[in-house]
Design a protein around this motif. Structure first.
Motif, mmCIF file in Angstrom:
data_model
loop_
_atom_site.group_PDB
_atom_site.id
_atom_site.type_symbol
_atom_site.label_atom_id
_atom_site.label_comp_id
_atom_site.label_asym_id
_atom_site.label_seq_id
_atom_site.Cartn_x
_atom_site.Cartn_y
_atom_site.Cartn_z
ATOM 1 N N LEU A 75 -5.894 7.181 -11.125
ATOM 2 C CA LEU A 75 -5.525 6.188 -10.125
ATOM 3 C C LEU A 75 -6.626 5.149 -9.944
ATOM 4 N N THR A 76 -6.242 3.884 -10.029
ATOM 5 C CA THR A 76 -7.165 2.780 -9.786
ATOM 6 C C THR A 76 -6.545 1.880 -8.728
ATOM 7 N N ILE A 77 -7.214 1.752 -7.604
ATOM 8 C CA ILE A 77 -6.703 0.929 -6.519
ATOM 9 C C ILE A 77 -7.622 -0.281 -6.372
ATOM 10 N N ARG A 78 -7.053 -1.458 -6.565
ATOM 11 C CA ARG A 78 -7.853 -2.689 -6.533
ATOM 12 C C ARG A 78 -8.117 -3.162 -5.114
ATOM 13 N N HIS A 79 -7.184 -2.925 -4.224
ATOM 14 C CA HIS A 79 -7.324 -3.350 -2.829
ATOM 15 C C HIS A 79 -7.343 -2.094 -1.964
ATOM 16 N N SER A 80 -6.823 -2.161 -0.790
ATOM 17 C CA SER A 80 -6.807 -0.992 0.089
ATOM 18 C C SER A 80 -5.689 -0.030 -0.301
ATOM 19 N N PHE A 81 -5.836 1.215 0.104
ATOM 20 C CA PHE A 81 -4.796 2.204 -0.154
ATOM 21 C C PHE A 81 -3.509 1.799 0.550
ATOM 22 N N HIS A 82 -3.644 1.274 1.751
ATOM 23 C CA HIS A 82 -2.470 0.846 2.510
ATOM 24 C C HIS A 82 -1.661 -0.191 1.728
ATOM 25 N N THR A 83 -2.339 -1.163 1.145
ATOM 26 C CA THR A 83 -1.665 -2.189 0.345
ATOM 27 C C THR A 83 -1.012 -1.561 -0.878
ATOM 28 N N TYR A 84 -1.727 -0.656 -1.528
ATOM 29 C CA TYR A 84 -1.221 0.014 -2.721
ATOM 30 C C TYR A 84 0.054 0.799 -2.413
ATOM 31 N N ARG B 197 -0.915 10.552 7.019
ATOM 32 C CA ARG B 197 -1.225 9.249 7.609
ATOM 33 C C ARG B 197 -0.109 8.228 7.377
ATOM 34 N N TYR B 198 0.580 8.322 6.263
ATOM 35 C CA TYR B 198 1.460 7.215 5.860
ATOM 36 C C TYR B 198 2.948 7.524 5.778
ATOM 37 N N TRP B 199 3.372 8.772 5.726
ATOM 38 C CA TRP B 199 4.774 9.022 5.422
ATOM 39 C C TRP B 199 5.735 8.425 6.446
ATOM 40 N N LYS B 200 5.402 8.492 7.736
ATOM 41 C CA LYS B 200 6.312 7.948 8.753
ATOM 42 C C LYS B 200 6.454 6.431 8.629
ATOM 43 N N LYS B 201 5.341 5.744 8.423
ATOM 44 C CA LYS B 201 5.373 4.283 8.280
ATOM 45 C C LYS B 201 6.194 3.888 7.058
#
Length: 142
Positions: free
Chosen positions: A68-77, A31-35
């Motif tokens: 792993l602890t993500i406080r906001h969205s994964f995208h932001t992290y 989902r994220y590698w290209k971005k």
């Protein structure tokens, strides 16, 4: 095709600490590698460094998946992780450039010739051998 395609990022990050970690990680990566690569390249302007940044971020994600602890969205992290890694690469490049500038030019100049080095080595080796041959027999053995 991944069976996790319809899962949200939050669900996938939750699965990173389970027996489905491989599949969840693969889906997040896809989902994220290209971005992330585009973001890194836009800042670094060097494809190899941008790829290295993305690889490092995903390696860190994998290594930290159990805690792993993500406080906001994964995208932001993940975007923040890439930004910090980009900054680290820029600092690393700057330090490397400063070190290169401090090196003596005579060692790293374009006129550096390995053949001359080899000839100098051979002459020095022959001089040492000739000097050793002039020593008394017991000194030569040592």
């Amino acid at each position: 095709m991944s069976h996790l395609l319809n899962h949200t990022d939050a669900e996938l990050t939750g699965l990173l600490a389970t027996d489905q970690a491989n599949s969840a990680f693969t889906e997040l990566y896809n989902r994220y590698w290209k971005k992330l690569l585009t973001l890194a390249y836009s800042k670094l302007k060097v494809q190899a460094l941008a790829e290295e940044v993305v690889q490092d971020v995903f390696m860190n994600l994998w290594n930290r998946r159990q805690r792993l602890t993500i406080r906001h969205s994964f995208h932001t992290y993940i975007a923040s992780s890439v930004k910090y890694e980009i900054l680290a690469k820029i600092v690393q490049q700057k330090k490397r450039k400063e070190l290169d500038e401090k090196r003596p030019d005579s060692i790293y100049s374009a006129s550096h010739n390995p053949v001359n080095d080899w000839i100098d080595y051979e002459i020095t080796r022959q001089n040492i051998e000739a000097t050793v041959q002039q020593l008394p027999e017991k000194c030569r053995l040592v």
